[in-house]
Motif scaffolding. Structure first.
Motif, PDB file in Angstrom:
ATOM      1  N   SER A 154      -1.747  38.547  23.065  1.00 11.22           N
ATOM      2  CA  SER A 154      -2.210  37.815  24.236  1.00 11.22           C
ATOM      3  C   SER A 154      -3.554  38.357  24.697  1.00 11.22           C
ATOM      4  CB  SER A 154      -1.183  37.889  25.377  1.00 11.22           C
ATOM      5  OG  SER A 154      -1.113  39.184  25.945  1.00 11.22           O
ATOM      6  N   SER A 155      -4.311  37.494  25.354  1.00  6.52           N
ATOM      7  CA  SER A 155      -5.587  37.926  25.919  1.00  6.52           C
ATOM      8  C   SER A 155      -5.800  37.237  27.256  1.00  6.52           C
ATOM      9  CB  SER A 155      -6.756  37.649  24.968  1.00  6.52           C
ATOM     10  OG  SER A 155      -7.009  36.269  24.867  1.00  6.52           O
ATOM     11  N   LEU A 156      -6.639  37.836  28.076  1.00  6.30           N
ATOM     12  CA  LEU A 156      -6.834  37.352  29.436  1.00  6.30           C
ATOM     13  C   LEU A 156      -7.623  36.062  29.467  1.00  6.30           C
ATOM     14  CD1 LEU A 156      -6.374  37.981  32.423  1.00  6.30           C
ATOM     15  CD2 LEU A 156      -8.504  39.289  32.396  1.00  6.30           C
ATOM     16  N   ALA A 157      -8.626  35.953  28.585  1.00  7.61           N
ATOM     17  CA  ALA A 157      -9.593  34.868  28.685  1.00  7.61           C
ATOM     18  C   ALA A 157      -9.152  33.653  27.872  1.00  7.61           C
ATOM     19  CB  ALA A 157     -10.957  35.350  28.218  1.00  7.61           C
ATOM     20  N   PHE A 158      -9.934  32.605  27.943  1.00  8.44           N
ATOM     21  CA  PHE A 158      -9.635  31.380  27.200  1.00  8.44           C
ATOM     22  C   PHE A 158     -10.938  30.790  26.695  1.00  8.44           C
ATOM     23  CE2 PHE A 158      -9.896  30.598  31.700  1.00  8.44           C
ATOM     24  CZ  PHE A 158     -10.798  29.553  31.806  1.00  8.44           C
ATOM     25  N   LEU A 159     -10.817  29.878  25.773  1.00  7.34           N
ATOM     26  CA  LEU A 159     -11.982  29.253  25.157  1.00  7.34           C
ATOM     27  C   LEU A 159     -12.869  28.661  26.238  1.00  7.34           C
ATOM     28  CD1 LEU A 159     -13.313  28.417  22.479  1.00  7.34           C
ATOM     29  CD2 LEU A 159     -12.054  26.277  22.653  1.00  7.34           C
ATOM     30  N   GLY A 160     -14.127  28.947  26.170  1.00  6.60           N
ATOM     31  CA  GLY A 160     -15.045  28.448  27.172  1.00  6.60           C
ATOM     32  C   GLY A 160     -15.729  29.571  27.914  1.00  6.60           C
ATOM     33  N   THR A 161     -15.147  30.769  27.866  1.00  2.76           N
ATOM     34  CA  THR A 161     -15.839  31.902  28.468  1.00  2.76           C
ATOM     35  C   THR A 161     -16.968  32.347  27.546  1.00  2.76           C
ATOM     36  OG1 THR A 161     -14.264  33.411  27.479  1.00  2.76           O
ATOM     37  CG2 THR A 161     -13.815  32.708  29.701  1.00  2.76           C
ATOM     38  N   HIS A 162     -17.852  33.137  28.065  1.00  2.00           N
ATOM     39  CA  HIS A 162     -19.052  33.484  27.319  1.00  2.00           C
ATOM     40  C   HIS A 162     -18.824  34.595  26.301  1.00  2.00           C
ATOM     41  CE1 HIS A 162     -21.603  30.757  29.479  1.00  2.00           C
ATOM     42  NE2 HIS A 162     -21.172  31.219  30.619  1.00  2.00           N
ATOM     43  N   SER A 163     -17.729  35.315  26.429  1.00  2.03           N
ATOM     44  CA  SER A 163     -17.500  36.385  25.465  1.00  2.03           C
ATOM     45  C   SER A 163     -16.058  36.343  24.998  1.00  2.03           C
ATOM     46  CB  SER A 163     -17.822  37.737  26.081  1.00  2.03           C
ATOM     47  OG  SER A 163     -16.965  38.000  27.160  1.00  2.03           O
ATOM     48  N   THR A 164     -15.869  36.691  23.755  1.00  5.13           N
ATOM     49  CA  THR A 164     -14.519  36.717  23.206  1.00  5.13           C
ATOM     50  C   THR A 164     -13.751  37.884  23.814  1.00  5.13           C
ATOM     51  OG1 THR A 164     -15.467  35.886  21.168  1.00  5.13           O
ATOM     52  CG2 THR A 164     -13.220  36.687  21.077  1.00  5.13           C
ATOM     53  N   ASP A 165     -12.519  37.657  24.185  1.00  2.00           N
ATOM     54  CA  ASP A 165     -11.778  38.673  24.896  1.00  2.00           C
ATOM     55  C   ASP A 165     -10.811  39.417  23.992  1.00  2.00           C
ATOM     56  OD1 ASP A 165      -9.833  38.772  27.953  1.00  2.00           O
ATOM     57  OD2 ASP A 165     -11.455  40.021  27.246  1.00  2.00           O
ATOM     58  N   THR A 166     -10.450  40.622  24.400  1.00  2.00           N
ATOM     59  CA  THR A 166      -9.597  41.485  23.605  1.00  2.00           C
ATOM     60  C   THR A 166      -8.204  40.909  23.464  1.00  2.00           C
ATOM     61  OG1 THR A 166     -10.826  43.420  24.349  1.00  2.00           O
ATOM     62  CG2 THR A 166      -8.618  43.783  23.437  1.00  2.00           C
ATOM     63  N   GLN A 167      -7.677  40.945  22.247  1.00  2.23           N
ATOM     64  CA  GLN A 167      -6.292  40.532  21.998  1.00  2.23           C
ATOM     65  C   GLN A 167      -5.423  41.780  21.887  1.00  2.23           C
ATOM     66  OE1 GLN A 167      -5.700  37.602  18.889  1.00  2.23           O
ATOM     67  NE2 GLN A 167      -7.627  36.578  19.393  1.00  2.23           N
ATOM     68  N   TYR A 168      -4.325  41.760  22.629  1.00  2.00           N
ATOM     69  CA  TYR A 168      -3.366  42.859  22.617  1.00  2.00           C
ATOM     70  C   TYR A 168      -2.118  42.394  21.873  1.00  2.00           C
ATOM     71  CZ  TYR A 168      -6.428  44.708  26.221  1.00  2.00           C
ATOM     72  OH  TYR A 168      -7.522  45.168  26.903  1.00  2.00           O
ATOM     73  N   PHE A 169      -1.696  43.204  20.906  1.00  2.00           N
ATOM     74  CA  PHE A 169      -0.604  42.806  20.030  1.00  2.00           C
ATOM     75  C   PHE A 169       0.723  43.428  20.455  1.00  2.00           C
ATOM     76  CE2 PHE A 169      -2.292  40.480  16.399  1.00  2.00           C
ATOM     77  CZ  PHE A 169      -3.651  40.620  16.598  1.00  2.00           C
ATOM     78  N   GLY A 170       1.786  42.685  20.196  1.00  2.00           N
ATOM     79  CA  GLY A 170       3.132  43.213  20.339  1.00  2.00           C
ATOM     80  C   GLY A 170       3.535  43.961  19.088  1.00  2.00           C
ATOM     81  N   PRO A 171       4.762  44.528  19.069  1.00  2.00           N
ATOM     82  CA  PRO A 171       5.217  45.324  17.923  1.00  2.00           C
ATOM     83  C   PRO A 171       5.618  44.479  16.720  1.00  2.00           C
ATOM     84  CG  PRO A 171       6.948  45.183  19.548  1.00  2.00           C
ATOM     85  CD  PRO A 171       5.742  44.536  20.161  1.00  2.00           C
ATOM     86  N   GLY A 172       5.802  43.177  16.932  1.00  2.00           N
ATOM     87  CA  GLY A 172       6.152  42.297  15.829  1.00  2.00           C
ATOM     88  C   GLY A 172       7.650  42.146  15.628  1.00  2.00           C
TER      89      GLY A 172
END
Lengths: 113, 118
Positions: free
Chosen positions: B94-112
Motif C-alpha cells: 500500500s502507498s499513501l498517494a495516488f496517480l496524479g500526484t507529482h511524485s511516485t510514492d513509497t510502497q510498503y509491503f506485507g509479509p505475503g
C-alpha cells in the motif's frame, strides 16, 4: 512495458567489504527507483530510493547512484555486516502505469563473517 | 505503527479449489497493489486499486483471478479453480498517494501469503 535487469544474481563478500549491485531499465519515462531488501519468509522492505531529479543519494552505509542517460542505477553497501545477508531487489516505476513497480530478478547477498 | 498485514500466511490448496487471500493495508493509504512472486524471482504486478476503484488489472494472469476492495481499505484476492502454476507468494503493498500526484510514492509491503497448490 518496462523491463528491469539486475546483476549479479548472487554475490558473496567478506564482512567489512563493499558490495555493489547494478540494474538497468528500458523505459526512459521511469522516474522512481527503489531498492528493497527481502529476508527469508518476509515481504520486501524498502531500504533506499532515488528519484530522477538527483544522481546520488546516501543513507549511512547505503548509497544509490542513477545514470538516466545510460538508464542504469546501482546500490552500494559499504562495511558489510552479516545482517546485510538477504535478497536485494531493484525496481523502476513510472506514473504512467499507476505507480506499479517493475522489479529486477534479485541479488542474493551473502556476507561471510 | 501497524504495517501491512496479510492472511493467511500459508495456504495449501488442492488443484481445483478456490482460495481467498486477504490484505489489510496501512490505515489511510489510498493505493493498494497485489504482486505475485514465484520462487527465486522478483515480484510481478497483478492489480492496482485507488480507494475502491480497480484502475489496473493488466497483470492478472487469467480470468480465474479476481480482486476487490469494496470499502477502499481491506482487499481480497480470489483465485478460482487453482492450478499448480498458481503456487507462489502473493504480496500486497500500500502507498499513501495516488496517480496524479507529482511524485511516485513509497510502497510498503506485507509479509505475503505463500500459496501451495497440490
Amino acid at each position: 512495458g518496462e523491463n528491469v535487469e539486475q546483476h549479479p544474481s548472487t554475490l558473496s563478500v567478506q564482512e567489512g567489504d563493499s558490495a555493489v549491485i547494478k540494474c538497468t531499465y528500458s523505459d526512459s519515462a521511469s522516474n522512481y527507483f527503489p531498492w528493497y531488501k527481502q529476508e527469508l519468509g518476509k515481504g520486501p522492505q524498502l531500504i533506499i530510493d532515488i528519484r530522477s531529479n538527483v544522481g546520488e543519494k546516501k543513507d549511512q552505509r547505503i548509497a544509490v547512484t542513477l545514470n538516466k542517460t545510460a538508464k542504469h542505477f546501482s546500490l552500494h553497501i559499504t562495511e558489510t555486516q552479516p545482517e546485510d545477508s538477504a535478497v536485494y531487489f531493484c525496481a523502476a516505476s513510472t506514473l504512467r502505469a499507476g505507480n506499479m513497480l517493475t522489479f529486477g530478478g534479485g541479488t542474493r547477498l551473502m556476507v561471510k563473517p | 505503527g501497524a504495517g501491512v498485514s496479510q492472511s493467511p500466511r500459508y495456504k495449501v490448496a488442492k488443484r481445483g479449489q478456490d482460495v481467498a487471500l486477504r490484505c489489510d493495508p496501512i490505515s489511510g493509504h489510498v493505493s493498494l497493489f497485489w504482486y505475485q512472486q514465484a520462487l527465486g524471482q522478483g515480484p510481478e504486478f497483478l492489480t492496482y486499486f485507488q480507494n475502491e476503484a480497480q484502475l489496473d488489472k493488466s497483470g492478472l494472469p487469467s480470468d480465474r483471478f479476481f480482486a476487490e476492495r469494496p470499502e477502499g481499505s481491506v482487499s481480497t484476492l480470489k483465485i478460482q479453480r487453482t492450478q499448480q502454476e498458481d503456487s507462489a507468494v502473493y504480496l500486497c503493498a500500500s502507498s499513501l498517494a495516488f496517480l496524479g500526484t507529482h511524485s511516485t510514492d513509497t510502497q510498503y509491503f506485507g509479509p505475503g501469503t505463500r500459496l501451495t497448490v497440490l
